[in-house]
Design a protein around this motif. Structure first.
Motif, mmCIF file in Angstrom:
data_model
loop_
_atom_site.group_PDB
_atom_site.id
_atom_site.type_symbol
_atom_site.label_atom_id
_atom_site.label_comp_id
_atom_site.label_asym_id
_atom_site.label_seq_id
_atom_site.Cartn_x
_atom_site.Cartn_y
_atom_site.Cartn_z
ATOM 1 N N LEU A 1 -116.835 -53.659 70.382
ATOM 2 C CA LEU A 1 -116.840 -52.338 70.911
ATOM 3 C C LEU A 1 -116.206 -51.171 69.956
ATOM 4 O O LEU A 1 -116.676 -50.088 70.015
ATOM 5 C CB LEU A 1 -115.821 -52.277 72.314
ATOM 6 C CG LEU A 1 -115.925 -51.037 73.217
ATOM 7 C CD1 LEU A 1 -117.377 -51.098 73.898
ATOM 8 C CD2 LEU A 1 -115.069 -51.684 74.248
ATOM 9 N N ALA B 1 -118.108 -47.947 68.478
ATOM 10 C CA ALA B 1 -117.639 -46.460 68.570
ATOM 11 C C ALA B 1 -117.691 -45.934 67.298
ATOM 12 O O ALA B 1 -117.789 -44.485 67.085
ATOM 13 C CB ALA B 1 -116.550 -46.490 69.408
ATOM 14 N N GLN B 2 -116.898 -46.593 66.586
ATOM 15 C CA GLN B 2 -116.343 -45.647 65.265
ATOM 16 C C GLN B 2 -117.696 -45.463 64.346
ATOM 17 O O GLN B 2 -117.659 -44.760 63.446
ATOM 18 C CB GLN B 2 -115.223 -46.624 64.291
ATOM 19 C CG GLN B 2 -114.158 -46.483 64.723
ATOM 20 C CD GLN B 2 -113.253 -47.720 64.078
ATOM 21 O OE1 GLN B 2 -112.658 -47.239 62.996
ATOM 22 N NE2 GLN B 2 -113.031 -48.968 64.615
ATOM 23 N N ASP C 1 -120.884 -44.750 65.821
ATOM 24 C CA ASP C 1 -121.678 -44.150 66.762
ATOM 25 C C ASP C 1 -121.796 -42.643 66.138
ATOM 26 O O ASP C 1 -120.726 -41.875 65.860
ATOM 27 C CB ASP C 1 -120.984 -43.860 68.120
ATOM 28 C CG ASP C 1 -121.907 -43.027 69.039
ATOM 29 O OD1 ASP C 1 -122.784 -43.803 69.462
ATOM 30 O OD2 ASP C 1 -121.778 -42.123 69.333
ATOM 31 N N ILE D 1 -119.896 -39.695 68.265
ATOM 32 C CA ILE D 1 -118.491 -39.858 68.313
ATOM 33 C C ILE D 1 -117.903 -39.289 67.032
ATOM 34 O O ILE D 1 -116.948 -38.508 67.030
ATOM 35 C CB ILE D 1 -117.955 -41.235 68.609
ATOM 36 C CG1 ILE D 1 -118.304 -41.747 70.305
ATOM 37 C CG2 ILE D 1 -116.355 -41.454 68.464
ATOM 38 C CD1 ILE D 1 -117.650 -43.208 70.455
ATOM 39 N N THR E 1 -118.524 -39.073 73.661
ATOM 40 C CA THR E 1 -118.149 -38.682 72.442
ATOM 41 C C THR E 1 -116.709 -39.158 71.992
ATOM 42 O O THR E 1 -116.045 -38.536 71.030
ATOM 43 C CB THR E 1 -117.982 -36.818 72.734
ATOM 44 O OG1 THR E 1 -117.176 -36.571 73.665
ATOM 45 C CG2 THR E 1 -119.571 -36.388 72.825
ATOM 46 N N ASP E 2 -115.990 -39.956 72.536
ATOM 47 C CA ASP E 2 -115.020 -40.719 72.204
ATOM 48 C C ASP E 2 -114.731 -42.173 72.683
ATOM 49 O O ASP E 2 -115.866 -42.525 73.617
ATOM 50 C CB ASP E 2 -113.504 -39.814 72.920
ATOM 51 C CG ASP E 2 -113.705 -39.804 74.352
ATOM 52 O OD1 ASP E 2 -113.548 -41.026 75.200
ATOM 53 O OD2 ASP E 2 -113.805 -38.677 75.060
ATOM 54 N N PHE E 3 -113.727 -42.925 72.180
ATOM 55 C CA PHE E 3 -114.106 -44.304 72.537
ATOM 56 C C PHE E 3 -113.924 -44.427 73.867
ATOM 57 O O PHE E 3 -114.526 -45.536 74.497
ATOM 58 C CB PHE E 3 -112.745 -45.042 71.751
ATOM 59 C CG PHE E 3 -112.579 -46.341 72.301
ATOM 60 C CD1 PHE E 3 -113.490 -47.528 71.873
ATOM 61 C CD2 PHE E 3 -111.465 -46.609 73.151
ATOM 62 C CE1 PHE E 3 -113.402 -48.880 72.645
ATOM 63 C CE2 PHE E 3 -111.366 -47.989 73.455
ATOM 64 C CZ PHE E 3 -112.200 -48.883 73.073
ATOM 65 N N GLN F 1 -114.726 -42.980 76.498
ATOM 66 C CA GLN F 1 -116.126 -42.461 77.291
ATOM 67 C C GLN F 1 -117.155 -43.649 76.807
ATOM 68 O O GLN F 1 -117.885 -43.970 77.805
ATOM 69 C CB GLN F 1 -116.459 -41.260 76.982
ATOM 70 C CG GLN F 1 -115.888 -40.013 77.316
ATOM 71 C CD GLN F 1 -116.451 -38.834 76.899
ATOM 72 O OE1 GLN F 1 -117.297 -38.689 75.963
ATOM 73 N NE2 GLN F 1 -115.887 -37.584 77.423
ATOM 74 N N PHE F 2 -117.153 -44.418 75.493
ATOM 75 C CA PHE F 2 -117.838 -45.213 75.366
ATOM 76 C C PHE F 2 -117.744 -46.547 76.103
ATOM 77 O O PHE F 2 -118.812 -46.970 76.351
ATOM 78 C CB PHE F 2 -117.608 -45.402 73.653
ATOM 79 C CG PHE F 2 -118.779 -46.082 72.930
ATOM 80 C CD1 PHE F 2 -120.020 -45.577 72.573
ATOM 81 C CD2 PHE F 2 -118.473 -47.427 72.534
ATOM 82 C CE1 PHE F 2 -120.843 -46.295 71.791
ATOM 83 C CE2 PHE F 2 -119.267 -48.247 71.880
ATOM 84 C CZ PHE F 2 -120.661 -47.595 71.638
ATOM 85 N N TYR F 3 -116.596 -46.807 76.060
ATOM 86 C CA TYR F 3 -116.149 -48.033 76.922
ATOM 87 C C TYR F 3 -116.732 -47.976 78.489
ATOM 88 O O TYR F 3 -117.365 -48.919 78.970
ATOM 89 C CB TYR F 3 -114.872 -48.274 76.948
ATOM 90 C CG TYR F 3 -114.281 -49.398 78.068
ATOM 91 C CD1 TYR F 3 -114.667 -50.504 78.211
ATOM 92 C CD2 TYR F 3 -113.678 -48.736 79.271
ATOM 93 C CE1 TYR F 3 -114.294 -51.471 78.935
ATOM 94 C CE2 TYR F 3 -113.237 -49.577 80.101
ATOM 95 C CZ TYR F 3 -113.602 -50.879 80.430
ATOM 96 O OH TYR F 3 -113.313 -51.684 81.265
ATOM 97 N N ARG G 1 -120.593 -48.065 78.692
ATOM 98 C CA ARG G 1 -121.016 -49.225 78.759
ATOM 99 C C ARG G 1 -120.803 -50.167 79.930
ATOM 100 O O ARG G 1 -121.480 -51.082 80.353
ATOM 101 C CB ARG G 1 -120.547 -49.900 77.438
ATOM 102 C CG ARG G 1 -120.888 -49.366 76.249
ATOM 103 C CD ARG G 1 -121.097 -50.426 75.123
ATOM 104 N NE ARG G 1 -121.828 -50.095 73.640
ATOM 105 C CZ ARG G 1 -121.734 -50.819 72.772
ATOM 106 N NH1 ARG G 1 -121.345 -52.165 72.774
ATOM 107 N NH2 ARG G 1 -122.600 -50.312 71.868
#
Length: 493
Positions: free
Chosen positions: A136, A140-141, A143, A146, A266-268, A270-272, A275
């Motif tokens: 994960l 994210a890094q 993306d 992001i 646009t940040d970790f 939110q990314f989590y 998903r």
């Protein structure tokens, strides 16, 4: 005369069977006794009762890395040292470190992580949950949305940094400014937010993260002498309070983001959450995510600070290299445009210089504790299951087998070289070796290039005096820190 077994009395049948069983048991025990015994790494140093060799480590004022490197001179690349209740196997040398790095486990009997962190988050977790968290964070890094948002935040941050440096009346010293810049960079990635320097929420979060990081670091003496935890109740309670405070803050942010999810994220965080709403990711719990935020903040800000310090120190030591980097940047980018991470390919000499500084002056000397999940072999030695290991990260960068004239600072060695594909595995390990390398490396690479390149674009890195800069260092709880960084100054160009 032939004796029939069936004609023997029950007594004799039992007697003969018992005799046969005794012979078999004796034979098995003898074979077990005389079989090859495990060949353990040599035990270095005298170990006192209870404390082991901790007094020798404490008396070495230069810290763990110097201490273990001195032991290596007489004990070889692989050896054991009794540090309090833990017998730790130290592993040096690229080949042996690569063999040991397949041990993906974390020991579960380390006092403070067990009591406070409870094997949650990205650092102390293991098994399937660790693999999913790692996947994960890596995704994210990498993306594009992001990274783009992170660069926008960082552009603002660099402008703030430059303003304070140029303002001679600013009360903020260079170390504080780097600390704040790295904190806001990490916050932008994890939370999508940067803070003003005087924001009270930021100050409390930052200070509590620092306190929690200090009190839960592996180097704390309670991890080696757990009985001392009985006398450190206030310290552990403070750590637990800080963790609860940070969990509460991050949980509130998570709730706010979940009510209005950005698409794309646009940040970790939110990314989590994005998903999670789609049925992933599996075994990761909310507690794991909250602890991962703490882990990334606590470990990231310290490593970025230390790495940046060594970057600026090295640029002072090699003024011709610094001038060449600045010339390249000004020719390709100019003075008015902020450099971004994608400019790395356009400024190959500057990128190569950063890698060369990492090779020679990486602040991370050892990995966090590894643990052998199963019995394994490293070198010619047997490593029993659950053995605690520390793997050395700096020595491969100075190994003559991989690097021509490793003592010579030469950025050209990294020009037109794909580090991950063209160099032998494990010879360049500023982020640690093997599968448990620092998962924040992708974010760190963006920060170090963007920060250093923008500093070189606008400032000369020099010293307050004309004297030669000392590169003496000491090991704090997180890595090697230069003792004379306070002599570094930035002058506008």
């Amino acid at each position: 005369m032939e004796i029939s077994w069936s004609k023997l009395s029950d007594f004799w049948r039992i007697t003969v069977a018992a005799a046969i069983a005794s012979v078999c048991a004796y034979t098995y025990s003898m074979l077990k006794f005389f079989r090859k015994r495990p060949k353990l790494p040599p035990k270095a140093l005298y170990a006192f009762p209870t404390v082991g060799s901790l007094p020798s480590l404490i008396l070495d004022k230069q810290g763990l890395h110097h201490f273990a490197s001195e032991v290596r001179k007489t004990s070889g690349d692989i050896f054991r040292i009794q540090l309090g209740v833990h017998e730790v196997v130290f592993v040096f040398g690229q080949k042996f470190v690569q063999e040991a790095a397949v041990a993906l486990g974390r020991p579960s009997n380390i006092c403070i992580p067990h009591k406070i962190i409870k094997e949650k988050g990205i650092i102390w977790n293991q098994g399937e949950c660790w693999r999913e968290l790692r996947s994960l964070l890596k995704a994210a890094q990498e993306d594009a949305y992001i990274v783009s948002a992170l660069q926008r935040h960082f552009t603002t941050e660099l402008e703030e940094f430059r303003t304070h440096v140029k303002n001679e009346s600013s009360p903020l010293d260079l170390e504080f400014l780097i600390t704040q810049t790295s904190f806001n960079f990490i916050s932008s990635f994890l939370l999508g937010k940067r803070y003003n320097y005087d924001d009270p929420d930021m100050i409390e979060i930052r200070d509590r993260l620092t306190e929690l990081g200090d009190s839960t670091a592996t180097a704390n003496v309670e991890n080696f002498l757990p009985f001392l935890a009985m006398f450190s109740g206030s310290k552990l309670r403070k750590a637990a309070d800080n963790k609860d405070f940070l969990f509460k803050k991050f949980r509130e942010m998570m709730q706010e983001k979940s009510e209005s999810l950005a698409d794309p994220p646009t940040d970790f965080l939110q990314f989590y959450l994005s998903r999670s709403t789609k049925g992933a990711p599996g075994v990761i719990t909310e507690i794991d995510v909250l602890q991962t935020l703490i882990d990334m903040f606590a470990a990231g800000k310290d490593n970025l600070l230390l790495s940046t310090k060594w970057m600026l120190m090295a640029l002072v030591k090699y003024p011709d290299v610094q001038a060449n980097c600045r010339s390249e940047i000004q020719q390709v980018i100019g003075q008015g445009q902020t450099l971004m991470s994608e400019d790395r390919s356009r400024t190959p000499y500057t990128s190569a210089t950063i890698k060369e500084i990492q090779r020679m002056y990486s602040p991370v000397p050892f990995t966090i504790f590894h643990c052998a999940e199963e019995e394994m072999t490293v070198g010619n030695y047997d490593i029993p299951k659950d053995t605690v290991m520390m793997l050395e990260c700096k020595a491969p960068g100075m190994d003559k087998e991989f690097w021509a004239d490793p003592q010579v600072f030469n950025p050209n060695r990294f020009l037109d070289v794909d580090v991950d594909r063209q160099l032998p595995e494990g010879c360049f390990t500023p982020y640690g070796p093997g599968p448990r390398y620092c998962i924040g490396k992708y974010m760190a690479e963006i920060f170090l290039y963007t920060f250093v390149a923008n500093v070189l674009q606008h400032f000369e890195v020099t010293t307050a005096t004309d004297g030669e800069l000392s590169f003496s260092n000491k090991f704090n709880k997180f890595g090697l820190t230069p003792e004379h960084f306070d002599e570094i100054v930035l002058k506008s160009v």
